[in-house]
Design a protein around this motif. Structure first.
Motif, PDB file in Angstrom:
ATOM      1  N   ALA A   1       0.761  -1.044   0.014  1.00  0.00           N
ATOM      2  CA  ALA A   1      -0.027  -0.025   0.020  1.00  0.00           C
ATOM      3  C   ALA A   1       0.914   1.221   0.054  1.00  0.00           C
ATOM      4  O   ALA A   1       0.643   2.253  -0.897  1.00  0.00           O
ATOM      5  CB  ALA A   1      -0.962   0.208   1.271  1.00  0.00           C
TER       6      ALA A   1
ATOM      7  N   GLY B   1       2.257   1.938  -3.486  1.00  0.00           N
ATOM      8  CA  GLY B   1       1.401   1.941  -4.425  1.00  0.00           C
ATOM      9  C   GLY B   1       1.221   0.913  -5.587  1.00  0.00           C
ATOM     10  O   GLY B   1       0.474   0.949  -6.544  1.00  0.00           O
TER      11      GLY B   1
ATOM     12  N   PRO C   1      -4.083  -1.119  -4.054  1.00  0.00           N
ATOM     13  CA  PRO C   1      -4.850   0.022  -3.946  1.00  0.00           C
ATOM     14  C   PRO C   1      -5.183   0.227  -2.670  1.00  0.00           C
ATOM     15  O   PRO C   1      -5.567  -0.849  -2.006  1.00  0.00           O
ATOM     16  CB  PRO C   1      -5.999   0.034  -5.014  1.00  0.00           C
ATOM     17  CG  PRO C   1      -5.920  -1.476  -5.298  1.00  0.00           C
ATOM     18  CD  PRO C   1      -4.581  -1.986  -5.086  1.00  0.00           C
ATOM     19  N   MET C   2      -5.478   1.569  -1.932  1.00  0.00           N
ATOM     20  CA  MET C   2      -6.294   1.583  -0.820  1.00  0.00           C
ATOM     21  C   MET C   2      -7.604   1.746  -0.722  1.00  0.00           C
ATOM     22  O   MET C   2      -8.079   2.476  -1.584  1.00  0.00           O
ATOM     23  CB  MET C   2      -5.377   2.699  -0.094  1.00  0.00           C
ATOM     24  CG  MET C   2      -3.983   2.516   0.379  1.00  0.00           C
ATOM     25  SD  MET C   2      -3.364   4.168   0.866  1.00  0.00           S
ATOM     26  CE  MET C   2      -4.248   4.540   2.269  1.00  0.00           C
TER      27      MET C   2
ATOM     28  N   ASP D   1      -9.205   2.858   2.184  1.00  0.00           N
ATOM     29  CA  ASP D   1      -9.576   3.957   3.195  1.00  0.00           C
ATOM     30  C   ASP D   1      -8.183   4.343   3.573  1.00  0.00           C
ATOM     31  O   ASP D   1      -6.934   3.895   3.400  1.00  0.00           O
ATOM     32  CB  ASP D   1     -10.300   3.394   4.380  1.00  0.00           C
ATOM     33  CG  ASP D   1     -10.910   4.625   5.143  1.00  0.00           C
ATOM     34  OD1 ASP D   1     -11.000   5.608   4.785  1.00  0.00           O
ATOM     35  OD2 ASP D   1     -11.563   4.417   6.085  1.00  0.00           O
TER      36      ASP D   1
ATOM     37  N   ASP E   1      -4.927   7.272   4.528  1.00  0.00           N
ATOM     38  CA  ASP E   1      -4.079   8.219   3.747  1.00  0.00           C
ATOM     39  C   ASP E   1      -2.605   7.678   4.380  1.00  0.00           C
ATOM     40  O   ASP E   1      -2.307   7.012   5.067  1.00  0.00           O
ATOM     41  CB  ASP E   1      -4.281   9.679   4.175  1.00  0.00           C
ATOM     42  CG  ASP E   1      -3.775  10.378   3.080  1.00  0.00           C
ATOM     43  OD1 ASP E   1      -3.241  10.034   1.893  1.00  0.00           O
ATOM     44  OD2 ASP E   1      -3.667  11.638   3.183  1.00  0.00           O
ATOM     45  N   ILE E   2      -1.562   8.097   3.257  1.00  0.00           N
ATOM     46  CA  ILE E   2      -0.137   7.818   3.356  1.00  0.00           C
ATOM     47  C   ILE E   2       0.393   9.186   3.275  1.00  0.00           C
ATOM     48  O   ILE E   2       0.304   9.636   2.012  1.00  0.00           O
ATOM     49  CB  ILE E   2       0.191   6.797   2.561  1.00  0.00           C
ATOM     50  CG1 ILE E   2      -0.380   5.309   3.016  1.00  0.00           C
ATOM     51  CG2 ILE E   2       1.976   6.490   2.577  1.00  0.00           C
ATOM     52  CD1 ILE E   2       0.049   4.047   2.079  1.00  0.00           C
ATOM     53  N   GLU E   3       1.160   9.452   4.060  1.00  0.00           N
ATOM     54  CA  GLU E   3       1.913  10.768   3.747  1.00  0.00           C
ATOM     55  C   GLU E   3       3.507  10.500   3.678  1.00  0.00           C
ATOM     56  O   GLU E   3       3.931   9.577   4.650  1.00  0.00           O
ATOM     57  CB  GLU E   3       1.856  11.674   4.892  1.00  0.00           C
ATOM     58  CG  GLU E   3       0.471  12.330   4.827  1.00  0.00           C
ATOM     59  CD  GLU E   3       0.430  13.496   5.945  1.00  0.00           C
ATOM     60  OE1 GLU E   3       1.552  14.054   6.357  1.00  0.00           O
ATOM     61  OE2 GLU E   3      -0.692  14.329   6.059  1.00  0.00           O
TER      62      GLU E   3
ATOM     63  N   SER F   1       0.556  13.785   0.745  1.00  0.00           N
ATOM     64  CA  SER F   1      -0.227  12.545   0.681  1.00  0.00           C
ATOM     65  C   SER F   1       0.215  12.018  -0.527  1.00  0.00           C
ATOM     66  O   SER F   1       0.357  12.652  -1.567  1.00  0.00           O
ATOM     67  CB  SER F   1      -1.718  12.887   0.576  1.00  0.00           C
ATOM     68  OG  SER F   1      -2.331  11.766   0.180  1.00  0.00           O
TER      69      SER F   1
ATOM     70  N   ARG G   1      -1.320   8.942  -1.555  1.00  0.00           N
ATOM     71  CA  ARG G   1      -2.394   8.044  -1.901  1.00  0.00           C
ATOM     72  C   ARG G   1      -2.675   8.163  -3.408  1.00  0.00           C
ATOM     73  O   ARG G   1      -2.909   9.336  -3.905  1.00  0.00           O
ATOM     74  CB  ARG G   1      -3.662   8.292  -1.003  1.00  0.00           C
ATOM     75  CG  ARG G   1      -4.779   7.172  -1.288  1.00  0.00           C
ATOM     76  CD  ARG G   1      -5.851   7.515  -0.325  1.00  0.00           C
ATOM     77  NE  ARG G   1      -6.966   6.594  -0.819  1.00  0.00           N
ATOM     78  CZ  ARG G   1      -8.297   6.293  -0.166  1.00  0.00           C
ATOM     79  NH1 ARG G   1      -8.406   7.054   0.965  1.00  0.00           N
ATOM     80  NH2 ARG G   1      -9.008   5.327  -0.523  1.00  0.00           N
ATOM     81  N   GLY G   2      -2.804   7.026  -4.066  1.00  0.00           N
ATOM     82  CA  GLY G   2      -3.158   6.816  -5.467  1.00  0.00           C
ATOM     83  C   GLY G   2      -2.119   7.185  -6.406  1.00  0.00           C
ATOM     84  O   GLY G   2      -2.475   6.966  -7.664  1.00  0.00           O
TER      85      GLY G   2
END
Length: 211
Positions: free
Chosen positions: A23, A26, A29-30, A32, A34-36, A41, A43-44
């Motif tokens: 996750a 990348g 896919p997540m 829910d 977030d990842i910083e 961020s 995410r995605g």
């Protein structure tokens, strides 16, 4: 994780450690959360974008390109870069860290031993000049001598200022070189602390250190 730390994530098989790593990078896919990374961020974002930003992973099972030579695999690790001189210098650095790779630089990766492939996977990740290096079970299936070599390299990379997240079945070895540790159970973080203190924790020792 703080910049410059070596953090170990431990837990039993199926706890969600590899899923977490995928996750972050990348490749999964997540649903829910977030990842910083570096305060932003991610995410995605795709793995190729994250590599450019300084996030690299050595996956469980190594994932080398079996029909490419050792040198070609290393060049693939630098595919986001265009500085030819720097790439050549970094290949030389990898060969210095892993002399066996230099000896077999024209050999197909698929014909190498598991330990040699692990060296190559780590070398390939280093070719991207990562700010954060994620290592997923780097000692799995290796001989004791090769495990010692891999952990020496992890410590050397850490000493150079690279932030490391280490998932490792050998919890005692992982915590012994880490600054901090996290315990994951069924996808949840159930404990965190200074790694040296976790090594002495009776619950950790009973559950993960075989004592």
């Amino acid at each position: 994780m703080r910049e410059g730390e070596l953090v170990s994530l431990i837990g039993s098989n199926g706890a969600g450690k590899t899923t977490t790593m995928k996750a972050i990078t990348g490749t999964l896919p997540m649903n829910d959360g977030d990842i910083e990374f570096l305060g932003r961020s991610i995410r995605g974002q795709g793995p190729w974008d994250l590599v450019k930003q300084g996030l690299a992973m050595v996956p469980e099972g190594r994932g080398v390109f079996t029909r490419m030579t050792i040198t070609e695999n290393l060049l693939m690790g630098a595919y986001t870069r265009s500085d030819k001189a720097g790439i050549a210098d970094d290949i030389e650095k990898v060969f210095t860290i892993f002399p066996r790779l230099r000896e077999r630089k024209d050999q197909l990766a698929g014909t190498m031993s598991g330990g040699e492939q692990q060296m190559l996977a780590m070398g390939r990740a280093l070719m991207s000049r990562p700010k954060v290096l994620l290592l997923d079970e780097p000692s799995m299936g290796l001989s004791p001598i090769m495990v010692d070599k891999i952990f020496e390299v992890v410590k050397d990379v850490y000493a150079q200022g690279v932030t490391i997240l280490l998932v490792e079945q050998n919890a005692s070895r992982a915590l012994a070189i880490a600054d901090r540790g996290y315990v994951m159970e069924s996808g949840l973080i159930t404990m965190t602390g200074v790694a040296s203190a976790m090594l002495d924790d009776p619950k950790v020792r009973a559950a993960y250190l075989g004592e």
